[in-house]
Design a protein around this motif. Structure first.
Motif, PDB file in Angstrom:
ATOM      1  N   LYS A   1       2.638   6.160  -7.347  1.00 49.26           N
ATOM      2  CA  LYS A   1       1.473   6.806  -7.792  1.00 49.26           C
ATOM      3  C   LYS A   1       1.655   8.235  -7.574  1.00 49.26           C
ATOM      4  O   LYS A   1       1.652   8.965  -8.807  1.00 49.26           O
ATOM      5  CB  LYS A   1      -0.049   6.493  -7.136  1.00 49.26           C
ATOM      6  CG  LYS A   1      -1.393   7.213  -7.850  1.00 49.26           C
ATOM      7  CD  LYS A   1      -2.630   6.721  -7.394  1.00 49.26           C
ATOM      8  CE  LYS A   1      -3.324   6.854  -7.893  1.00 49.26           C
ATOM      9  NZ  LYS A   1      -4.799   6.321  -7.787  1.00 49.26           N
ATOM     10  N   GLU A   2       2.125   8.696  -6.693  1.00 47.64           N
ATOM     11  CA  GLU A   2       2.521  10.429  -6.302  1.00 47.64           C
ATOM     12  C   GLU A   2       3.302  11.038  -7.308  1.00 47.64           C
ATOM     13  O   GLU A   2       3.880  11.753  -7.089  1.00 47.64           O
ATOM     14  CB  GLU A   2       2.600  10.256  -5.066  1.00 47.64           C
ATOM     15  CG  GLU A   2       1.069  10.277  -4.485  1.00 47.64           C
ATOM     16  CD  GLU A   2       1.668  10.862  -2.773  1.00 47.64           C
ATOM     17  OE1 GLU A   2       3.389  10.714  -2.014  1.00 47.64           O
ATOM     18  OE2 GLU A   2       0.497  10.287  -1.790  1.00 47.64           O
TER      19      GLU A   2
ATOM     20  N   TYR B   1       5.643  -0.569  -5.180  1.00 46.61           N
ATOM     21  CA  TYR B   1       5.713   1.183  -6.347  1.00 46.61           C
ATOM     22  C   TYR B   1       5.151   1.142  -7.490  1.00 46.61           C
ATOM     23  O   TYR B   1       5.441   2.556  -8.243  1.00 46.61           O
ATOM     24  CB  TYR B   1       7.666   0.937  -5.742  1.00 46.61           C
ATOM     25  CG  TYR B   1       8.009   2.552  -5.871  1.00 46.61           C
ATOM     26  CD1 TYR B   1       7.967   3.392  -5.207  1.00 46.61           C
ATOM     27  CD2 TYR B   1       8.305   2.541  -6.965  1.00 46.61           C
ATOM     28  CE1 TYR B   1       7.659   4.668  -5.649  1.00 46.61           C
ATOM     29  CE2 TYR B   1       9.618   4.522  -7.361  1.00 46.61           C
ATOM     30  CZ  TYR B   1       8.758   5.401  -6.920  1.00 46.61           C
ATOM     31  OH  TYR B   1       9.392   5.940  -6.713  1.00 46.61           O
TER      32      TYR B   1
ATOM     33  N   GLY C   1       2.769   0.960  -8.095  1.00 44.75           N
ATOM     34  CA  GLY C   1       1.726   3.027  -8.562  1.00 44.75           C
ATOM     35  C   GLY C   1       2.191   3.482  -9.699  1.00 44.75           C
ATOM     36  O   GLY C   1       2.124   4.220 -10.182  1.00 44.75           O
TER      37      GLY C   1
ATOM     38  N   LYS D   1       0.703  -1.544  -0.100  1.00 48.76           N
ATOM     39  CA  LYS D   1      -0.256   0.052   0.041  1.00 48.76           C
ATOM     40  C   LYS D   1       1.162   1.850  -0.103  1.00 48.76           C
ATOM     41  O   LYS D   1       1.120   2.355  -0.874  1.00 48.76           O
ATOM     42  CB  LYS D   1      -0.624   0.166   1.146  1.00 48.76           C
ATOM     43  CG  LYS D   1      -1.909  -0.327   1.251  1.00 48.76           C
ATOM     44  CD  LYS D   1      -3.056  -0.582   1.843  1.00 48.76           C
ATOM     45  CE  LYS D   1      -2.254  -0.777   3.867  1.00 48.76           C
ATOM     46  NZ  LYS D   1      -3.599  -0.722   4.555  1.00 48.76           N
ATOM     47  N   ASP D   2       1.553   1.601   1.073  1.00 50.20           N
ATOM     48  CA  ASP D   2       2.710   1.875   1.264  1.00 50.20           C
ATOM     49  C   ASP D   2       3.862   2.748  -0.564  1.00 50.20           C
ATOM     50  O   ASP D   2       3.613   4.021  -0.652  1.00 50.20           O
ATOM     51  CB  ASP D   2       3.796   2.481   2.558  1.00 50.20           C
ATOM     52  CG  ASP D   2       3.361   2.836   2.872  1.00 50.20           C
ATOM     53  OD1 ASP D   2       1.957   3.202   3.462  1.00 50.20           O
ATOM     54  OD2 ASP D   2       3.053   2.139   4.596  1.00 50.20           O
TER      55      ASP D   2
ATOM     56  N   LYS E   1      -2.509   8.880 -14.530  1.00 55.98           N
ATOM     57  CA  LYS E   1      -3.010  10.217 -13.493  1.00 55.98           C
ATOM     58  C   LYS E   1      -4.320  10.863 -14.009  1.00 55.98           C
ATOM     59  O   LYS E   1      -4.492  10.604 -15.225  1.00 55.98           O
ATOM     60  CB  LYS E   1      -1.894  10.897 -12.963  1.00 55.98           C
ATOM     61  CG  LYS E   1      -0.834  10.582 -12.345  1.00 55.98           C
ATOM     62  CD  LYS E   1       0.200  11.636 -11.945  1.00 55.98           C
ATOM     63  CE  LYS E   1       0.988  11.329 -11.601  1.00 55.98           C
ATOM     64  NZ  LYS E   1       2.440  11.741 -10.878  1.00 55.98           N
TER      65      LYS E   1
ATOM     66  N   LYS F   1       1.359   3.400  -3.554  1.00 54.81           N
ATOM     67  CA  LYS F   1       1.067   5.311  -3.325  1.00 54.81           C
ATOM     68  C   LYS F   1       2.322   6.127  -3.216  1.00 54.81           C
ATOM     69  O   LYS F   1       1.973   6.762  -3.968  1.00 54.81           O
ATOM     70  CB  LYS F   1       0.879   5.672  -1.295  1.00 54.81           C
ATOM     71  CG  LYS F   1       0.371   6.940  -1.034  1.00 54.81           C
ATOM     72  CD  LYS F   1      -0.219   6.907   0.064  1.00 54.81           C
ATOM     73  CE  LYS F   1       0.839   7.190   1.296  1.00 54.81           C
ATOM     74  NZ  LYS F   1       0.319   7.735   2.420  1.00 54.81           N
ATOM     75  N   GLU F   2       3.555   6.007  -2.739  1.00 57.06           N
ATOM     76  CA  GLU F   2       4.848   6.239  -3.062  1.00 57.06           C
ATOM     77  C   GLU F   2       4.582   7.046  -4.892  1.00 57.06           C
ATOM     78  O   GLU F   2       4.888   7.121  -5.392  1.00 57.06           O
ATOM     79  CB  GLU F   2       5.633   6.665  -2.158  1.00 57.06           C
ATOM     80  CG  GLU F   2       6.915   7.106  -2.271  1.00 57.06           C
ATOM     81  CD  GLU F   2       8.045   6.516  -1.704  1.00 57.06           C
ATOM     82  OE1 GLU F   2       8.702   6.382  -1.737  1.00 57.06           O
ATOM     83  OE2 GLU F   2       7.431   6.763  -0.605  1.00 57.06           O
TER      84      GLU F   2
END
Length: 96
Positions: free
Chosen positions: A51-52, A88, A91, A44-45, A96, A48-49
């Motif tokens: 994806k950003e 990662y 993501g 999950k972390d 986007k 998220k990282e």
């Protein structure tokens, strides 16, 4: 008399062996649970990282490391470090 001593020794050996097996089994269960939890959180972390689209490399510096590492903590850290890079990468592939 010798037969009784031999039987007593065999019973004691079997008892000690059964206690050892039970302890190892419980430790392995904690390790597996920690691994699953760490893998889930790491993915999950990482997702998220990724994806950003952060350009920094992933690190594990923000994981609190307890002074004593039990089987759960060892499994959690291993699962987190195994699954964070996969999350990662996943993501990064999300548009986007």
């Amino acid at each position: 008399m010798s037969l009784k001593k031999t039987l007593v020794i065999l019973v004691l050996v079997c008892f000690v062996a059964s206690l050892t097996v039970a302890t190892v089994s419980a430790d392995q269960k904690e390790y597996r649970q920690g691994y699953r939890d760490g893998c889930r959180d790491g993915f999950k972390d990482g997702f998220k990282e990724g994806k950003e689209d952060s350009k920094k490399t992933y690190t594990q510096t923000y994981i609190k490391k307890p002074a004593y590492k039990g089987d759960y903590e060892k499994g959690y850290e291993k699962g987190y470090s195994d699954c964070f890079p996969r999350g990662y990468q996943a993501g990064l592939k999300v548009k986007k």
